[in-house]
Design a protein around this motif. Sequence first.
Motif, mmCIF file in Angstrom:
data_model
loop_
_atom_site.group_PDB
_atom_site.id
_atom_site.type_symbol
_atom_site.label_atom_id
_atom_site.label_comp_id
_atom_site.label_asym_id
_atom_site.label_seq_id
_atom_site.Cartn_x
_atom_site.Cartn_y
_atom_site.Cartn_z
ATOM 1 N N GLY A 1 75.317 47.104 162.705
ATOM 2 C CA GLY A 1 74.514 47.836 161.741
ATOM 3 C C GLY A 1 75.363 48.561 160.717
ATOM 4 O O GLY A 1 76.561 48.308 160.565
ATOM 5 N N GLU A 2 74.738 49.514 160.044
ATOM 6 C CA GLU A 2 75.404 50.262 158.986
ATOM 7 C C GLU A 2 75.193 51.765 159.184
ATOM 8 O O GLU A 2 74.549 52.443 158.368
ATOM 9 C CB GLU A 2 74.887 49.826 157.624
ATOM 10 C CG GLU A 2 75.152 48.354 157.311
ATOM 11 C CD GLU A 2 74.657 47.949 155.943
ATOM 12 O OE1 GLU A 2 73.923 48.743 155.310
ATOM 13 O OE2 GLU A 2 74.985 46.843 155.496
ATOM 14 N N PRO A 3 75.720 52.323 160.271
ATOM 15 C CA PRO A 3 75.559 53.762 160.487
ATOM 16 C C PRO A 3 76.303 54.564 159.416
ATOM 17 O O PRO A 3 77.249 54.077 158.797
ATOM 18 C CB PRO A 3 76.174 53.976 161.868
ATOM 19 C CG PRO A 3 77.155 52.852 162.015
ATOM 20 C CD PRO A 3 76.530 51.688 161.324
ATOM 21 N N ALA A 4 75.865 55.801 159.222
ATOM 22 C CA ALA A 4 76.483 56.666 158.232
ATOM 23 C C ALA A 4 77.969 56.842 158.503
ATOM 24 O O ALA A 4 78.418 56.820 159.644
ATOM 25 C CB ALA A 4 75.792 58.030 158.242
ATOM 26 N N SER A 5 78.723 56.986 157.438
ATOM 27 C CA SER A 5 80.165 57.204 157.559
ATOM 28 C C SER A 5 80.537 58.397 156.692
ATOM 29 O O SER A 5 80.195 58.439 155.507
ATOM 30 C CB SER A 5 80.929 55.968 157.099
ATOM 31 O OG SER A 5 82.326 56.174 157.154
ATOM 32 N N PRO A 6 81.205 59.403 157.258
ATOM 33 C CA PRO A 6 81.676 59.495 158.646
ATOM 34 C C PRO A 6 80.530 59.812 159.608
ATOM 35 O O PRO A 6 79.460 60.256 159.191
ATOM 36 C CB PRO A 6 82.679 60.648 158.586
ATOM 37 C CG PRO A 6 82.147 61.527 157.498
ATOM 38 C CD PRO A 6 81.607 60.575 156.454
ATOM 39 N N ALA A 7 80.798 59.580 160.901
ATOM 40 C CA ALA A 7 79.818 59.924 161.929
ATOM 41 C C ALA A 7 79.638 61.431 161.984
ATOM 42 O O ALA A 7 80.554 62.203 161.697
ATOM 43 C CB ALA A 7 80.293 59.408 163.283
ATOM 44 N N THR A 8 78.435 61.849 162.347
ATOM 45 C CA THR A 8 78.154 63.276 162.509
ATOM 46 C C THR A 8 77.838 63.571 163.961
ATOM 47 O O THR A 8 77.527 62.667 164.753
ATOM 48 C CB THR A 8 76.980 63.712 161.628
ATOM 49 O OG1 THR A 8 75.806 62.951 162.001
ATOM 50 C CG2 THR A 8 77.289 63.478 160.159
ATOM 51 N N THR A 9 77.924 64.843 164.315
ATOM 52 C CA THR A 9 77.656 65.245 165.694
ATOM 53 C C THR A 9 77.123 66.664 165.729
ATOM 54 O O THR A 9 77.492 67.502 164.891
ATOM 55 C CB THR A 9 78.914 65.147 166.564
ATOM 56 O OG1 THR A 9 78.603 65.548 167.903
ATOM 57 C CG2 THR A 9 80.039 66.039 166.026
ATOM 58 N N ALA A 10 76.254 66.920 166.696
ATOM 59 C CA ALA A 10 75.743 68.274 166.888
ATOM 60 C C ALA A 10 76.649 69.084 167.791
ATOM 61 O O ALA A 10 76.505 70.307 167.891
ATOM 62 C CB ALA A 10 74.339 68.212 167.485
ATOM 63 N N SER A 11 77.599 68.424 168.464
ATOM 64 C CA SER A 11 78.491 69.131 169.393
ATOM 65 C C SER A 11 79.921 68.659 169.220
ATOM 66 O O SER A 11 80.712 69.267 168.504
ATOM 67 C CB SER A 11 78.023 68.922 170.839
ATOM 68 O OG SER A 11 77.881 67.535 171.122
ATOM 69 N N ALA A 12 80.270 67.553 169.845
ATOM 70 C CA ALA A 12 81.611 66.982 169.733
ATOM 71 C C ALA A 12 81.530 65.508 170.065
ATOM 72 O O ALA A 12 80.647 65.060 170.806
ATOM 73 C CB ALA A 12 82.581 67.690 170.674
ATOM 74 N N ILE A 13 82.467 64.746 169.515
ATOM 75 C CA ILE A 13 82.560 63.314 169.797
ATOM 76 C C ILE A 13 83.728 63.108 170.752
ATOM 77 O O ILE A 13 84.804 63.680 170.556
ATOM 78 C CB ILE A 13 82.774 62.506 168.517
ATOM 79 C CG1 ILE A 13 81.666 62.790 167.504
ATOM 80 C CG2 ILE A 13 82.812 61.007 168.832
ATOM 81 C CD1 ILE A 13 81.892 62.139 166.147
ATOM 82 N N SER A 14 83.517 62.310 171.774
ATOM 83 C CA SER A 14 84.559 62.101 172.779
ATOM 84 C C SER A 14 84.712 60.629 173.106
ATOM 85 O O SER A 14 83.822 59.814 172.858
ATOM 86 C CB SER A 14 84.234 62.877 174.057
ATOM 87 O OG SER A 14 83.054 62.364 174.661
#
Length: 295
Positions: A99-112
Amino acid sequence: MAKISVKHYTNTMASAPQLDNEWGELTGLLDAVLVNGFGFKTIDSITRVGNIATATVSTGHPYGIGQVLAIAGCDQAEYSGEFRVLNISARTFDFEVVGEPASPATTASAISAKVAPLGFEIVFSATNKRAYRSTHPESAKPLLVVYDGLKTPGYTTSWAKWANVGIAESMSDIDTITGAQAPFDPLAPKKNWQQTQANQWGWFKWYWARPNPTNYIDTANAQSGVKNWVLVGDDRYFQIWINPYGNNQGTTGYRHPYQFGEPTSFKAEDAYCCVLVADDHLQSNSVNGAAGTSA
């Protein structure tokens, strides 16, 4: 969450659990590889060009090309799940997204990120004892029971290290099997889990260390050093090779893979297809192998 079925792990992977000559280390390895994963890192950012996403870890990362990672914490579902690493640098790694997710990725907490486990769970546990089972929705849920603590009474800590292993249909706690089990001797129901006669500490065994590699199949490593291991599987079945070669990388012996899980059955409507491969005892490398037993 997308999942990649077949995964592989080795002792040479950065942050991988290690086996040396201590009791209790096999359950630590199985916890990490089957259930928890390892090599946890916080990701600073994920950007995308086309279908290739690039994760940046400013402190560096332990991952290698071909490893399967579990990524979590992104608002965009396309970035979350299991992905195979395509390229790496000291502070970045690439993976393919759909797919084509938004770039950069966003997060409500943290990405791990972490090395993805196979997909088992721990049902019961105690010190150096575990009961594992598959989380696959079609699994019949057989339990792999593993005791890898010091054998008592009368066993010397410097002798060979192994885990007693067995299949259980059901349990009420880590020490109580309530359903069918394998292996099983009706004349000695506790034979696989405790000493029932002199110089006998169980029946089905997964060995990982031997104090005298000159006379017994072990590894090219020093007898007290880190042991080689390879594990390959999915969320219903796996094989693990521990010290797969004899001294001098195979010139004096070999080891077969230990196995557990639910392979594809050739029998229609086979609800109880399960395999466990273990050793009864470790033989001298003069016969070029270890004594194999299966259930």
